[in-house]
Write a protein that holds these residues in place. Structure first.
Motif, PDB file in Angstrom:
ATOM      1  N   LEU A   2       0.840  -1.192   0.000  1.00 26.01           N
ATOM      2  CA  LEU A   2       0.000   0.000   0.000  1.00 26.01           C
ATOM      3  C   LEU A   2       0.877   1.244   0.000  1.00 26.01           C
ATOM      4  O   LEU A   2       1.826   1.330   0.766  1.00 26.01           O
ATOM      5  N   ARG A   3       0.530   2.211  -0.868  1.00 29.05           N
ATOM      6  CA  ARG A   3       1.265   3.465  -0.893  1.00 29.05           C
ATOM      7  C   ARG A   3       0.263   4.615  -0.937  1.00 29.05           C
ATOM      8  O   ARG A   3      -0.534   4.724  -1.871  1.00 29.05           O
ATOM      9  N   PRO A   4       0.264   5.488   0.092  1.00 27.72           N
ATOM     10  CA  PRO A   4      -0.671   6.615   0.073  1.00 27.72           C
ATOM     11  C   PRO A   4      -0.276   7.625  -1.002  1.00 27.72           C
ATOM     12  O   PRO A   4       0.899   7.855  -1.257  1.00 27.72           O
ATOM     13  N   ILE A   5      -1.282   8.218  -1.619  1.00 27.94           N
ATOM     14  CA  ILE A   5      -1.097   9.280  -2.609  1.00 27.94           C
ATOM     15  C   ILE A   5      -1.787  10.513  -2.047  1.00 27.94           C
ATOM     16  O   ILE A   5      -2.999  10.519  -1.844  1.00 27.94           O
ATOM     17  N   ASN A   6      -1.011  11.551  -1.756  1.00 33.90           N
ATOM     18  CA  ASN A   6      -1.534  12.796  -1.207  1.00 33.90           C
ATOM     19  C   ASN A   6      -0.876  13.961  -1.928  1.00 33.90           C
ATOM     20  O   ASN A   6       0.224  14.364  -1.574  1.00 33.90           O
ATOM     21  N   PRO A   7      -1.527  14.504  -2.973  1.00 35.75           N
ATOM     22  CA  PRO A   7      -0.933  15.631  -3.682  1.00 35.75           C
ATOM     23  C   PRO A   7      -0.833  16.845  -2.766  1.00 35.75           C
ATOM     24  O   PRO A   7      -1.534  16.910  -1.753  1.00 35.75           O
ATOM     25  N   PRO A   8       0.024  17.792  -3.102  1.00 33.13           N
ATOM     26  CA  PRO A   8       0.129  19.005  -2.290  1.00 33.13           C
ATOM     27  C   PRO A   8      -1.211  19.728  -2.233  1.00 33.13           C
ATOM     28  O   PRO A   8      -2.017  19.623  -3.134  1.00 33.13           O
ATOM     29  N   GLY A   9      -1.417  20.454  -1.163  1.00 36.76           N
ATOM     30  CA  GLY A   9      -2.638  21.231  -1.015  1.00 36.76           C
ATOM     31  C   GLY A   9      -3.415  20.779   0.201  1.00 36.76           C
ATOM     32  O   GLY A   9      -2.997  19.892   0.938  1.00 36.76           O
ATOM     33  N   SER A  16      -6.008   9.450   3.615  1.00 31.20           N
ATOM     34  CA  SER A  16      -5.173   9.642   2.425  1.00 31.20           C
ATOM     35  C   SER A  16      -6.113   9.941   1.272  1.00 31.20           C
ATOM     36  O   SER A  16      -7.217   9.400   1.212  1.00 31.20           O
ATOM     37  N   GLN A  17      -5.701  10.785   0.349  1.00 24.85           N
ATOM     38  CA  GLN A  17      -6.542  11.089  -0.805  1.00 24.85           C
ATOM     39  C   GLN A  17      -6.723   9.867  -1.696  1.00 24.85           C
ATOM     40  O   GLN A  17      -7.722   9.729  -2.374  1.00 24.85           O
ATOM     41  N   ALA A  18      -5.714   8.984  -1.700  1.00 26.51           N
ATOM     42  CA  ALA A  18      -5.801   7.749  -2.475  1.00 26.51           C
ATOM     43  C   ALA A  18      -4.802   6.753  -1.911  1.00 26.51           C
ATOM     44  O   ALA A  18      -3.842   7.130  -1.242  1.00 26.51           O
ATOM     45  N   GLY A  24       0.844  -1.080  -7.840  1.00 23.69           N
ATOM     46  CA  GLY A  24       0.562   0.065  -8.695  1.00 23.69           C
ATOM     47  C   GLY A  24      -0.521  -0.138  -9.727  1.00 23.69           C
ATOM     48  O   GLY A  24      -0.732   0.700 -10.581  1.00 23.69           O
ATOM     49  N   ARG A  25      -1.258  -1.231  -9.669  1.00 20.19           N
ATOM     50  CA  ARG A  25      -2.287  -1.487 -10.674  1.00 20.19           C
ATOM     51  C   ARG A  25      -3.686  -1.036 -10.239  1.00 20.19           C
ATOM     52  O   ARG A  25      -4.567  -0.920 -11.058  1.00 20.19           O
ATOM     53  N   LEU A  26      -3.896  -0.831  -8.961  1.00 23.54           N
ATOM     54  CA  LEU A  26      -5.207  -0.410  -8.483  1.00 23.54           C
ATOM     55  C   LEU A  26      -5.034   0.788  -7.565  1.00 23.54           C
ATOM     56  O   LEU A  26      -4.244   0.755  -6.626  1.00 23.54           O
ATOM     57  N   LEU A  27      -5.777   1.836  -7.855  1.00 23.72           N
ATOM     58  CA  LEU A  27      -5.748   3.065  -7.068  1.00 23.72           C
ATOM     59  C   LEU A  27      -7.146   3.286  -6.513  1.00 23.72           C
ATOM     60  O   LEU A  27      -8.109   3.345  -7.281  1.00 23.72           O
ATOM     61  N   ILE A  28      -7.268   3.388  -5.204  1.00 28.90           N
ATOM     62  CA  ILE A  28      -8.560   3.653  -4.571  1.00 28.90           C
ATOM     63  C   ILE A  28      -8.540   5.100  -4.095  1.00 28.90           C
ATOM     64  O   ILE A  28      -7.747   5.464  -3.234  1.00 28.90           O
ATOM     65  N   LEU A  29      -9.419   5.922  -4.663  1.00 31.14           N
ATOM     66  CA  LEU A  29      -9.497   7.322  -4.256  1.00 31.14           C
ATOM     67  C   LEU A  29     -10.438   7.464  -3.076  1.00 31.14           C
ATOM     68  O   LEU A  29     -11.519   6.895  -3.061  1.00 31.14           O
ATOM     69  N   SER A  30     -10.009   8.247  -2.115  1.00 31.27           N
ATOM     70  CA  SER A  30     -10.847   8.599  -0.985  1.00 31.27           C
ATOM     71  C   SER A  30     -11.753   9.734  -1.428  1.00 31.27           C
ATOM     72  O   SER A  30     -11.782  10.111  -2.593  1.00 31.27           O
ATOM     73  N   GLY A  31     -12.460  10.278  -0.472  1.00 33.06           N
ATOM     74  CA  GLY A  31     -13.345  11.378  -0.782  1.00 33.06           C
ATOM     75  C   GLY A  31     -12.585  12.622  -1.198  1.00 33.06           C
ATOM     76  O   GLY A  31     -11.496  12.892  -0.716  1.00 33.06           O
ATOM     77  N   HIS A  32     -13.160  13.353  -2.099  1.00 29.41           N
ATOM     78  CA  HIS A  32     -12.619  14.638  -2.532  1.00 29.41           C
ATOM     79  C   HIS A  32     -13.710  15.678  -2.335  1.00 29.41           C
ATOM     80  O   HIS A  32     -14.841  15.470  -2.755  1.00 29.41           O
ATOM     81  N   VAL A  33     -13.352  16.732  -1.687  1.00 30.81           N
ATOM     82  CA  VAL A  33     -14.303  17.782  -1.345  1.00 30.81           C
ATOM     83  C   VAL A  33     -13.979  19.044  -2.143  1.00 30.81           C
ATOM     84  O   VAL A  33     -12.904  19.167  -2.722  1.00 30.81           O
ATOM     85  N   HIS A  62      -3.178  12.599 -11.161  1.00 34.24           N
ATOM     86  CA  HIS A  62      -1.874  12.935 -11.750  1.00 34.24           C
ATOM     87  C   HIS A  62      -0.733  12.579 -10.806  1.00 34.24           C
ATOM     88  O   HIS A  62       0.311  12.110 -11.249  1.00 34.24           O
ATOM     89  N   ALA A  63      -0.921  12.783  -9.494  1.00 34.95           N
ATOM     90  CA  ALA A  63       0.119  12.433  -8.522  1.00 34.95           C
ATOM     91  C   ALA A  63       0.398  10.932  -8.525  1.00 34.95           C
ATOM     92  O   ALA A  63       1.499  10.503  -8.189  1.00 34.95           O
ATOM     93  N   ALA A  64      -0.604  10.140  -8.923  1.00 34.68           N
ATOM     94  CA  ALA A  64      -0.448   8.688  -8.990  1.00 34.68           C
ATOM     95  C   ALA A  64      -0.068   8.212 -10.386  1.00 34.68           C
ATOM     96  O   ALA A  64       0.075   7.017 -10.617  1.00 34.68           O
ATOM     97  N   GLY A  65       0.084   9.142 -11.343  1.00 33.22           N
ATOM     98  CA  GLY A  65       0.436   8.760 -12.712  1.00 33.22           C
ATOM     99  C   GLY A  65      -0.748   8.276 -13.526  1.00 33.22           C
ATOM    100  O   GLY A  65      -0.583   7.497 -14.466  1.00 33.22           O
ATOM    101  N   ALA A  66      -1.951   8.731 -13.189  1.00 32.43           N
ATOM    102  CA  ALA A  66      -3.158   8.307 -13.900  1.00 32.43           C
ATOM    103  C   ALA A  66      -3.944   9.527 -14.356  1.00 32.43           C
ATOM    104  O   ALA A  66      -3.519  10.672 -14.146  1.00 32.43           O
ATOM    105  N   ASP A  67      -5.066   9.284 -14.990  1.00 37.35           N
ATOM    106  CA  ASP A  67      -5.969  10.352 -15.399  1.00 37.35           C
ATOM    107  C   ASP A  67      -7.399   9.814 -15.374  1.00 37.35           C
ATOM    108  O   ASP A  67      -7.633   8.663 -15.009  1.00 37.35           O
TER     109      ASP A  67
END
Length: 155
Positions: A2-9, A16-18, A24-33, A62-67
Motif C-alpha cells: 500500500l502506498r498513500p497518494i496525497n498531492p500538495p494542497g 489519504s486522498q488515495a 501500482g495497478r489499483l488506485l482507490i481514491l478517498s473522498g474529494h471535497v 496525476h500524482a499517482a500517474g493516472a488520469d
C-alpha cells in the motif's frame, strides 16, 4: 503493498486522498471535497463545487500517474438532491470523464454533509472512485486522456 497518494494542497486530517495497491495497478481514491488551494470550500452553486471536486481528483490522479480515463467507478453524493438537477450534474461530470467510456457511477442524495457549506461530497469526505492503473504508468494520459474543462489546463 500500500502506498498513500496525497498531492500538495489542503486535505482532511486522518485520511489519504488515495491508496495505490497491488504493485501500482489499483488506485482507490478517498473522498474529494470542494476545497480550493487554501483549504476553503469554494463558494458558489452545486456545479461550481462539483467542478472543484473533479479538479482536486485530477490532482490526485496525476500524482499517482493516472488520469480520468482510468476511473472505473465514481460516486457523487449531493446534499438536498432534486432530480431536475441531474442534467447539470452530468454536464460537469462529462467535462472530466471519458464520456465515450464512462465509469460505473452512482448519484446519491443525502440530507446533510460533513461541512455545512458543502453541496457535494462522498460519504463524509468527497467523491470516491476506483481507478485501474495502466500496465505502464503514463502521467497525463494516453488514449482517451484527461478531459479537463476549457481553461483548466493539465498538470
Amino acid at each position: 503493498m500500500l502506498r498513500p497518494i496525497n498531492p500538495p494542497g489542503p486535505s482532511i486530517p486522518g485520511i489519504s486522498q488515495a491508496m495505490l495497491l497491488s504493485e501500482g495497478r489499483l488506485l482507490i481514491l478517498s473522498g474529494h471535497v470542494p476545497f480550493d488551494d487554501t483549504g476553503t470550500i469554494v463558494a458558489g452553486d452545486r456545479a461550481t463545487q462539483l467542478d472543484q471536486v473533479f479538479r482536486n481528483m485530477q490532482a490526485t490522479l496525476h500524482a499517482a500517474g493516472a488520469d480520468f480515463s482510468a476511473v472505473a467507478r465514481l460516486t457523487i453524493y449531493v446534499r438536498d438532491y432534486d432530480p431536475a438537477e441531474l442534467p447539470a450534474i452530468r454536464a460537469v461530470r462529462d467535462r472530466w470523464i471519458n464520456a465515450a467510456c464512462p465509469p460505473a457511477s452512482a448519484l446519491i442524495g443525502v440530507a446533510a454533509l460533513a461541512f455545512p457549506d458543502m453541496l457535494v461530497e462522498g460519504g463524509c469526505d468527497g467523491v470516491p472512485a476506483a481507478v485501474v492503473q495502466p500496465t505502464r504508468s503514463r502521467p497525463g494520459g494516453g488514449a482517451g486522456g484527461t478531459r479537463a474543462p476549457s481553461g483548466a489546463g493539465r498538470a
